[in-house]
Motif scaffolding. Structure first.
Motif: not given
Length: 134
Positions: A108-117
């Protein structure tokens, strides 16, 4: 099994004698959850059990065939369960298993990072492509 699903099943079925590599378990796990659709399926199922059509609508760009392949591969490897309810017509629900609990938060953290960056990565790629000779 309907004729159109046989090819999908054959693609998920492993060759005889295939085993998880003890030499490089990280490679095995990354191959399992790191493909284009599996990580997205697991993140979506992290919110709770979903029906096939719910997953299909939630994961932008996935085809029915690729979603089927991803779900069957995740089920084969013990990360997803498939429950068939004998309604009329039958309904099928997918959920994650206990095996995924340890990695749910990092996914979930990786998914959030991908959306943010995502926009910054696209901008960097564009800047590189415009200054580099092809």
């Amino acid at each position: 099994m309907s004729q159109r699903n046989i090819a999908v099943t054959d693609q998920v079925t492993a060759p005889a004698g295939e085993a998880v590599s003890a030499d490089c378990p990280l490679r095995e796990v990354l191959a399992l959850i790191g493909d284009k659709w599996s990580a997205q399926v697991l993140v979506e199922l992290g919110a709770g059990p979903r029906r096939f059509t719910q997953l299909e609508r939630a994961i932008e760009g996935v085809s029915r065939r690729m979603l089927t392949l991803s779900l069957r591969n995740l089920e084969r490897n013990g990360l997803v369960t498939r429950t068939v309810y004998p309604d009329a017509p039958p309904s099928v629900e997918y959920a994650t298993t206990a095996l995924i609990e340890e990695i749910r938060e990092p996914l979930e953290a990786l998914s959030a990072w991908a959306r943010r960056t995502g926009p910054a990565i696209a901008a960097a790629r564009h800047a590189y492509d415009t200054r580099s000779p092809t």
